[in-house]
Design a protein around this motif. Structure first.
Motif, short mmCIF file in Angstrom:
data_model
loop_
_atom_site.label_atom_id
_atom_site.label_comp_id
_atom_site.label_asym_id
_atom_site.label_seq_id
_atom_site.Cartn_x
_atom_site.Cartn_y
_atom_site.Cartn_z
N GLU A 132 0.81 -1.22 0.00
CA GLU A 132 0.00 0.00 0.00
C GLU A 132 0.85 1.28 0.00
OE1 GLU A 132 -4.30 -1.56 1.47
OE2 GLU A 132 -3.15 -0.41 2.94
N TYR A 134 3.45 1.38 -1.98
CA TYR A 134 3.60 1.47 -3.43
C TYR A 134 2.36 2.07 -4.07
CZ TYR A 134 3.73 -0.16 -8.30
OH TYR A 134 3.69 -0.23 -9.66
N ASP A 135 1.19 1.62 -3.62
CA ASP A 135 -0.07 2.14 -4.16
C ASP A 135 -0.25 3.63 -3.87
OD1 ASP A 135 -0.76 -0.30 -5.13
OD2 ASP A 135 -2.16 -0.80 -3.53
N ARG A 289 -4.35 -8.36 -8.08
CA ARG A 289 -3.20 -7.73 -8.73
C ARG A 289 -2.68 -8.58 -9.89
NH1 ARG A 289 -1.72 -3.41 -4.96
NH2 ARG A 289 -3.48 -3.56 -3.55
N GLU B 45 -8.93 2.64 -14.96
CA GLU B 45 -7.58 3.18 -15.13
C GLU B 45 -7.32 3.52 -16.60
OE1 GLU B 45 -4.53 0.79 -13.30
OE2 GLU B 45 -2.95 1.75 -14.48
N SER B 53 -6.53 1.15 -6.32
CA SER B 53 -5.98 -0.18 -6.05
C SER B 53 -7.03 -1.03 -5.33
CB SER B 53 -4.69 -0.07 -5.25
OG SER B 53 -4.97 0.40 -3.97
N GLU B 56 -7.87 -0.49 -1.75
CA GLU B 56 -8.10 0.90 -1.35
C GLU B 56 -9.55 1.16 -0.96
OE1 GLU B 56 -6.70 3.52 -4.32
OE2 GLU B 56 -7.15 5.34 -3.18
#
Lengths: 385, 76
Positions: A132, A134-135, A289, B45, B53, B56
């Motif tokens: 997170e 990185y995010d 991801r 995106e 993300s 998030e």
């Protein structure tokens, strides 16, 4: 002394609750006390095994340094984040766990360096923070926040796996007196329910496991799987409930970990109900991801193929996380395969779409799911391989 | 913008009900699962240049078409 096992631990728990409740009722922040209490309990539990204690301290420092270094580098990058640097820190953060799992597997490769109780669960928390950062969602990591989040003793060795941003919101906004008293009431009930689950129901179910030990016939295998599955549920859900209840009393509303897993109609639903914080962690930090990379990079010809590979990878890693033994690896692959087949079936089958809401269909689907789940536990138990 | 999001949702959920009912719960109605949700994030995106993300947002923040539109509006 072990976590939530034996009278000594529960006496200590009562001693720790008294100042917490006084602070909570006076509406004072609990964070410093909670962190100190966690450190004390961890030292007491690990004390007989001094090697583990040193490993743990080394792990803690390493992870903290990695997170702080990465945070300051990441801040300098702004929008232009470097993926290579991120992966480097991710690998660094994961390294202790990998070393510990490899040593555990007994492949002739013995670096007992990071073998301490709780490493599997602690790694999730520090990895989540690196990811997170990185995010760009985590913008600051204070020393006390990090220690509080990582060390919380109730969830130290077995989960539930909380997320730092959620946890620190609780820490930063202590409940008022009324809310805190409600939290304590709920916490005590959860603690009691956990004790009943783990020390009465799980032990009863375990009698069945012993009864069906070394199964020979099909019927005995079925008996063994059901008893083992029920035992695992009460043992683990009981532990989780005790951990959640304790967290409540310490002012943290820890997330739920189990929600009636055996009523699931399909395998996807099962993973939304069984060891939820683990499967949601894998969903958010691995599966999603992986899928996003696959979709962007057009790795697979169809979305269904991509999803199937995604499920397999996700669950295989989850199996390996339990341990690098054949039974855990097979358990992971088995569930990956089940999820992939479920996805394909639900997307393709006209029969499914036509009948999925009907009562008889749901009943049959529940029965099949239950048995698939129990077979999974048989694999997990190691009685087959 | 709103139209583009609805087009996206219609494609990903494979159902035009998302247009008719802006407050329909996409997860409860099984229109959106973790996989489709991932596709949605990638599409947002690519089309709007907004990176969200997976960890998030809570599921409850993005459970209806209106909430998704509001989220994108807040970010753009």
């Amino acid at each position: 002394m072990e976590f939530f096992g034996g009278i000594q631990f529960f006496l200590l728990l009562i001693l720790i609750f008294v100042p917490a409740v006084i602070l909570g009722v006076l509406e004072k922040p609990l964070q410093k006390y909670r962190t100190a209490a966690s450190a004390l309990v961890i030292v007491l539990v690990l004390w007989p095994n001094r090697g583990q204690l040193i490993s743990f301290a080394a792990f803690f420092l390493l992870e903290f340094v990695l997170i702080r270094c990465y945070l300051s580098l990441r801040r300098q990058q702004g929008e232009e984040r470097s993926t290579a640097l991120y992966r480097l820190f991710l690998a660094g953060s994961l390294l202790p766990l990998v070393l510990s799992k490899l040593s555990e597997a007994g492949l002739g490769f013995e670096i007992g360096l990071f073998q301490f109780l709780g490493i599997s669960y602690l790694t999730f928390r520090s990895l989540q923070m690196i990811i997170e950062i990185y995010d760009g969602i985590i913008k600051d990591v204070r020393w006390l926040d990090f220690a509080d989040f990582l060390l919380l003793f109730s969830t130290f060795s077995c989960g539930p796996i909380d997320r730092s941003r959620r946890y620190l919101k609780d820490a930063a906004n202590p409940p008022d007196r009324q809310e805190y008293l409600e939290l304590v009431g709920d916490g005590l009930l959860r603690l009691l329910a956990g004790v009943i689950y783990k020390f009465i129901l799980a032990i009863l179910a375990h009698k069945g496991v012993v009864f069906f030990q070394d199964p020979q016939s099909l019927l005995e295998y079925i008996g063994y799987s059901y008893c083992y599955g029920v035992y695992l549920f009460f043992d683990f859900a009981g532990y989780s409930a005790m951990a959640i209840g304790t967290s409540y009393i310490l002012g943290i509303k820890a997330p739920e970990n189990f929600c009636k897993p055996f009523v699931s109609i399909d395998i996807k639903e099962f993973w939304n109900r069984w060891h939820m914080t683990l499967s949601f962690w894998f969903r958010d930090f691995l599966f999603s991801r992986f899928m996003m990379m696959a979709i962007k990079g057009k790795w697979f010809s169809s979305r269904l193929t991509g999803a199937s590979v995604g499920f397999l990878v996700n669950m295989a890693v989850m199996g390996a996380w339990h341990g690098l033994a054949l039974n855990y690896l097979l358990y992971g692959l088995y569930h990956g395969l089940l999820l992939a087949c479920t996805e394909i079936y639900q997307k393709k089958s006209v029969f499914y779409k036509k009948h999925k809401k009907e009562r008889w269909y749901r009943l049959v689907s529940w029965f099949i799911t239950l048995n698939l789940v129990m077979f999974g536990f048989l694999l997990f138990s190691g009685a087959l391989v | 913008m709103e139209e583009k999001v609805l087009d996206l949702l219609e494609e990903i959920c494979e159902d035009d009900v998302v247009r008719e009912d802006g407050d329909i719960n996409l997860f409860e109605e099984e229109l959106l699962d973790s996989l489709a949700f991932t596709e949605l994030l990638v599409a947002i995106e690519e089309q709007f240049g907004i990176i969200i993300s997976p960890s998030e947002v809570e599921r409850t923040d993005v459970e209806t078409p209106n909430k998704i539109i509001a989220l994108i509006r807040a970010r753009s």
